[in-house]
Motif scaffolding. Structure first.
Motif, PDB file in Angstrom:
ATOM      1  N   SER B  57      -4.614  -3.428   3.285  1.00  0.00           N
ATOM      2  CA  SER B  57      -3.191  -2.924   3.617  1.00  0.00           C
ATOM      3  C   SER B  57      -2.351  -3.548   2.783  1.00  0.00           C
ATOM      4  CB  SER B  57      -2.973  -2.617   5.360  1.00  0.00           C
ATOM      5  OG  SER B  57      -2.881  -3.786   5.796  1.00  0.00           O
ATOM      6  N   ALA B  58      -1.285  -2.864   2.540  1.00  0.00           N
ATOM      7  CA  ALA B  58      -0.179  -3.636   1.701  1.00  0.00           C
ATOM      8  C   ALA B  58       1.097  -4.150   2.525  1.00  0.00           C
ATOM      9  CB  ALA B  58       0.350  -2.715   0.618  1.00  0.00           C
ATOM     10  N   GLY B  59       1.641  -5.364   2.316  1.00  0.00           N
ATOM     11  CA  GLY B  59       2.625  -5.948   2.900  1.00  0.00           C
ATOM     12  C   GLY B  59       3.710  -6.429   2.076  1.00  0.00           C
ATOM     13  N   LYS B  60       4.781  -7.209   2.283  1.00  0.00           N
ATOM     14  CA  LYS B  60       5.810  -7.512   1.263  1.00  0.00           C
ATOM     15  C   LYS B  60       5.136  -8.562   0.484  1.00  0.00           C
ATOM     16  CE  LYS B  60       8.493  -9.366   4.676  1.00  0.00           C
ATOM     17  NZ  LYS B  60       8.407  -8.985   5.977  1.00  0.00           N
ATOM     18  N   GLU B  61       4.966  -8.288  -0.611  1.00  0.00           N
ATOM     19  CA  GLU B  61       4.217  -9.182  -1.771  1.00  0.00           C
ATOM     20  C   GLU B  61       3.103  -9.812  -1.408  1.00  0.00           C
ATOM     21  OE1 GLU B  61       7.595 -11.743  -2.526  1.00  0.00           O
ATOM     22  OE2 GLU B  61       8.855 -10.053  -3.678  1.00  0.00           O
ATOM     23  N   CYS B  62       2.147  -9.180  -0.805  1.00  0.00           N
ATOM     24  CA  CYS B  62       1.154  -9.602  -0.216  1.00  0.00           C
ATOM     25  C   CYS B  62      -0.024  -8.314   0.273  1.00  0.00           C
ATOM     26  CB  CYS B  62       1.072 -10.793   0.928  1.00  0.00           C
ATOM     27  SG  CYS B  62       1.638  -9.969   2.403  1.00  0.00           S
ATOM     28  N   ALA B  63      -1.170  -8.664   0.530  1.00  0.00           N
ATOM     29  CA  ALA B  63      -2.047  -7.451   0.974  1.00  0.00           C
ATOM     30  C   ALA B  63      -2.838  -8.324   1.959  1.00  0.00           C
ATOM     31  CB  ALA B  63      -2.931  -6.960  -0.248  1.00  0.00           C
ATOM     32  N   VAL B  64      -3.226  -7.568   2.896  1.00  0.00           N
ATOM     33  CA  VAL B  64      -4.129  -7.684   4.045  1.00  0.00           C
ATOM     34  C   VAL B  64      -5.364  -7.334   3.915  1.00  0.00           C
ATOM     35  CG1 VAL B  64      -4.316  -8.588   6.635  1.00  0.00           C
ATOM     36  CG2 VAL B  64      -1.818  -8.381   5.404  1.00  0.00           C
ATOM     37  N   ALA B  65      -6.501  -8.033   4.055  1.00  0.00           N
ATOM     38  CA  ALA B  65      -7.825  -7.502   3.699  1.00  0.00           C
ATOM     39  C   ALA B  65      -8.713  -7.523   4.979  1.00  0.00           C
ATOM     40  CB  ALA B  65      -8.592  -7.795   2.598  1.00  0.00           C
ATOM     41  N   TRP B  66      -9.449  -6.695   5.355  1.00  0.00           N
ATOM     42  CA  TRP B  66     -10.213  -6.623   6.469  1.00  0.00           C
ATOM     43  C   TRP B  66     -11.771  -7.407   6.170  1.00  0.00           C
ATOM     44  CZ3 TRP B  66     -15.195  -5.332   8.518  1.00  0.00           C
ATOM     45  CH2 TRP B  66     -15.451  -5.050   9.752  1.00  0.00           C
ATOM     46  N   MET B  67     -11.928  -8.543   6.826  1.00  0.00           N
ATOM     47  CA  MET B  67     -13.241  -9.116   6.257  1.00  0.00           C
ATOM     48  C   MET B  67     -14.446  -8.860   7.301  1.00  0.00           C
ATOM     49  SD  MET B  67     -12.299 -10.226   3.352  1.00  0.00           S
ATOM     50  CE  MET B  67     -12.871 -11.650   2.545  1.00  0.00           C
ATOM     51  N   SER B  68     -14.135  -8.937   8.421  1.00  0.00           N
ATOM     52  CA  SER B  68     -15.030  -8.940   9.605  1.00  0.00           C
ATOM     53  C   SER B  68     -14.236  -8.437  11.001  1.00  0.00           C
ATOM     54  CB  SER B  68     -15.806 -10.236   9.933  1.00  0.00           C
ATOM     55  OG  SER B  68     -15.191 -11.048  10.719  1.00  0.00           O
ATOM     56  N   PRO B  69     -14.972  -8.164  12.121  1.00  0.00           N
ATOM     57  CA  PRO B  69     -14.185  -7.704  13.121  1.00  0.00           C
ATOM     58  C   PRO B  69     -13.477  -8.698  13.721  1.00  0.00           C
ATOM     59  CG  PRO B  69     -16.455  -7.243  13.478  1.00  0.00           C
ATOM     60  CD  PRO B  69     -16.595  -8.121  12.263  1.00  0.00           C
ATOM     61  N   ASP B  70     -13.390  -9.927  13.336  1.00  0.00           N
ATOM     62  CA  ASP B  70     -12.338 -11.054  13.923  1.00  0.00           C
ATOM     63  C   ASP B  70     -11.799 -12.012  12.729  1.00  0.00           C
ATOM     64  OD1 ASP B  70     -14.607 -12.492  13.024  1.00  0.00           O
ATOM     65  OD2 ASP B  70     -14.909 -13.636  14.950  1.00  0.00           O
ATOM     66  N   GLU B  71     -11.877 -11.291  11.531  1.00  0.00           N
ATOM     67  CA  GLU B  71     -11.040 -12.183  10.231  1.00  0.00           C
ATOM     68  C   GLU B  71     -10.505 -11.012   9.600  1.00  0.00           C
ATOM     69  OE1 GLU B  71     -14.156 -13.874   8.015  1.00  0.00           O
ATOM     70  OE2 GLU B  71     -12.776 -14.884   6.411  1.00  0.00           O
ATOM     71  N   VAL B  72      -9.465 -11.419   8.959  1.00  0.00           N
ATOM     72  CA  VAL B  72      -8.679 -10.985   7.689  1.00  0.00           C
ATOM     73  C   VAL B  72      -8.296 -11.944   6.512  1.00  0.00           C
ATOM     74  CG1 VAL B  72      -7.470  -8.936   8.965  1.00  0.00           C
ATOM     75  CG2 VAL B  72      -6.280 -11.118   9.039  1.00  0.00           C
ATOM     76  N   LEU B  73      -8.167 -11.513   5.584  1.00  0.00           N
ATOM     77  CA  LEU B  73      -7.758 -12.260   4.369  1.00  0.00           C
ATOM     78  C   LEU B  73      -6.472 -11.858   3.750  1.00  0.00           C
ATOM     79  CD1 LEU B  73      -8.764 -14.560   2.201  1.00  0.00           C
ATOM     80  CD2 LEU B  73      -9.430 -12.730   1.024  1.00  0.00           C
ATOM     81  N   ILE B  74      -5.642 -12.850   3.480  1.00  0.00           N
ATOM     82  CA  ILE B  74      -4.244 -12.299   3.378  1.00  0.00           C
ATOM     83  C   ILE B  74      -4.023 -12.827   1.696  1.00  0.00           C
ATOM     84  CG2 ILE B  74      -1.560 -12.824   3.465  1.00  0.00           C
ATOM     85  CD1 ILE B  74      -2.892 -13.248   6.471  1.00  0.00           C
ATOM     86  N   LEU B  75      -3.901 -12.036   0.876  1.00  0.00           N
ATOM     87  CA  LEU B  75      -3.964 -12.416  -0.698  1.00  0.00           C
ATOM     88  C   LEU B  75      -2.186 -12.376  -1.076  1.00  0.00           C
ATOM     89  CD1 LEU B  75      -6.551  -9.903  -1.408  1.00  0.00           C
ATOM     90  CD2 LEU B  75      -6.482 -12.275  -2.206  1.00  0.00           C
ATOM     91  N   CYS B  76      -1.979 -13.469  -1.810  1.00  0.00           N
ATOM     92  CA  CYS B  76      -0.502 -13.703  -1.625  1.00  0.00           C
ATOM     93  C   CYS B  76      -0.240 -14.486  -2.888  1.00  0.00           C
ATOM     94  CB  CYS B  76       0.324 -14.173  -0.592  1.00  0.00           C
ATOM     95  SG  CYS B  76      -0.508 -16.072  -0.040  1.00  0.00           S
ATOM     96  N   ALA B  77       1.090 -14.765  -3.467  1.00  0.00           N
ATOM     97  CA  ALA B  77       1.375 -15.646  -4.170  1.00  0.00           C
ATOM     98  C   ALA B  77       0.918 -17.155  -4.042  1.00  0.00           C
ATOM     99  CB  ALA B  77       3.066 -15.595  -4.564  1.00  0.00           C
ATOM    100  N   ALA B  78       0.526 -17.888  -4.916  1.00  0.00           N
ATOM    101  CA  ALA B  78      -0.097 -19.366  -4.626  1.00  0.00           C
ATOM    102  C   ALA B  78       0.968 -20.017  -3.766  1.00  0.00           C
ATOM    103  CB  ALA B  78      -0.342 -19.826  -6.009  1.00  0.00           C
ATOM    104  N   ASP B  79       2.317 -19.976  -4.181  1.00  0.00           N
ATOM    105  CA  ASP B  79       3.181 -20.769  -3.469  1.00  0.00           C
ATOM    106  C   ASP B  79       3.652 -20.590  -2.070  1.00  0.00           C
ATOM    107  OD1 ASP B  79       4.779 -18.638  -4.128  1.00  0.00           O
ATOM    108  OD2 ASP B  79       6.180 -20.069  -5.559  1.00  0.00           O
ATOM    109  N   GLN B  80       3.259 -19.294  -1.667  1.00  0.00           N
ATOM    110  CA  GLN B  80       3.521 -18.592  -0.490  1.00  0.00           C
ATOM    111  C   GLN B  80       2.501 -18.842   0.775  1.00  0.00           C
ATOM    112  OE1 GLN B  80       6.398 -17.025   0.645  1.00  0.00           O
ATOM    113  NE2 GLN B  80       6.890 -18.390  -1.275  1.00  0.00           N
TER     114      GLN B  80
END
Ligand SMILES: [Zn+2]
Lengths: 106, 188
Positions: B57-80
């Motif tokens: 799912s898309a957020g403010k200048e980042c994205a949140v990805a489902w990785m497992s039932p208890d884990e998400v990965l947030i993709l963002c700018a390196a300095d954030q």
């Protein structure tokens, strides 16, 4: 080739995405138990030709352990279910019985 | 993350039936928690809804990805990444969780080109059903010998992530799969 549906992430995972964990539903006998029980827990397995309950881990995916029922002779998969299940659930047993009328849960 | 940090392959790129490029420094934050209980905190920090199973799912200048039932990965700018990990930990005070800036532990690649060619290149190196992988879906899988994840950013761009220690291996794998003379034409 074996394909299991991981109950945690819903992926139909190819065997090569998974790590095997041996027979499922073993009862642990630890320190203080009788020698025969400890030996059976450590070494003795059904090694069935036919219906078998197993532990698998979705190692190259969501990382979770799950349990599966399959036939070791034909590789037919009867179903998968969460690892936190102490004995084979009713729907899995029913699915096995439908395909293997002679089989019974021993 | 220091100002001296560099990505695994420093933007290395190669052509073929598709173009493969290591994407440089990429922010990644791993959050492990009870996802339903953490949804509010994630929304506040990232602006994104908690993704459903395997979704991004898309957020403010980042994205949140489902990785497992208890884990998400947030993709963002390196300095954030550092700030996002810190803010998540603050927002989740009192809840059992782990929020960690793992940017330097990972590598990310972009695979661009014709939609069918991208799917062919990926399908050669993973057992995942690449033909069934839709936009906005995160697919963790095996990339030959190592673990990785694949998703489509657009019809003509896929992204691949892996551990930094195997970045060169994954780059070479993608490059070999895209080499001229190896086109398959399976995914049209
Ligand atoms: Zn899984």
């Amino acid at each position: 080739m074996l394909t299991f549906r991981c109950p945690y992430c819903g992926i139909d995972a190819c065997e090569t995405e998974l790590a095997p964990g041996g027979e499922a539903h073993l009862k642990r006998f630890g320190p203080g138990s009788a020698d025969a029980d400890f030996e059976a827990y450590l070494f003795l397995r059904h090694n069935a030709k036919g219906v078998h309950f197993e532990r698998w881990r979705h190692a190259m995916g969501c990382g979770k352990w799950f349990l599966a029922a399959r036939c070791t002779a034909t590789l037919e998969v009867f179903g998968t279910y969460p690892a936190q299940t102490p004995e084979p659930p009713q729907d899995i047993v029913a699915a096995i019985r439908a395909k293997r009328p002679d089989w019974s849960l021993s | 993350m220091s100002e001296f940090s560099v990505s695994a392959l420093d933007g290395l790129s190669v052509g073929g039936s598709v173009t493969i490029r290591e994407m440089g420094r990429q922010g990644m934050v791993s959050l492990r928690a009870d996802l339903s209980a953490a949804a509010k905190a994630v929304a506040r920090v990232t602006g994104a809804e908690m993704p459903a199973q395997r979704k991004i799912s898309a957020g403010k200048e980042c994205a949140v990805a489902w990785m497992s039932p208890d884990e998400v990965l947030i993709l963002c700018a390196a300095d954030q990444a550092g700030k996002i990990a810190f803010d998540l930990s603050e927002a989740l005070t009192g809840q059992h969780h782990l929020a960690l800036d793992i940017s330097d532990a990972r590598a990310m690649f972009s695979v661009t080109g014709e939609a069918g060619a991208i799917r062919d290149v990926l399908a050669k190196i993973t057992p995942a059903d690449i033909g069934a992988l839709g936009l906005g879906e995160m697919r963790r899988t095996r990339l030959q010998q190592v673990a990785g994840a694949i998703w489509f950013e657009a019809g003509d761009e896929a992204r691949v992530i892996c551990f930094r220690s195997v970045a060169r291996y994954v780059f070479d794998l993608l490059a070999m799969s895209a080499r001229e003379g190896g086109t398959v034409g399976y995914h049209g």
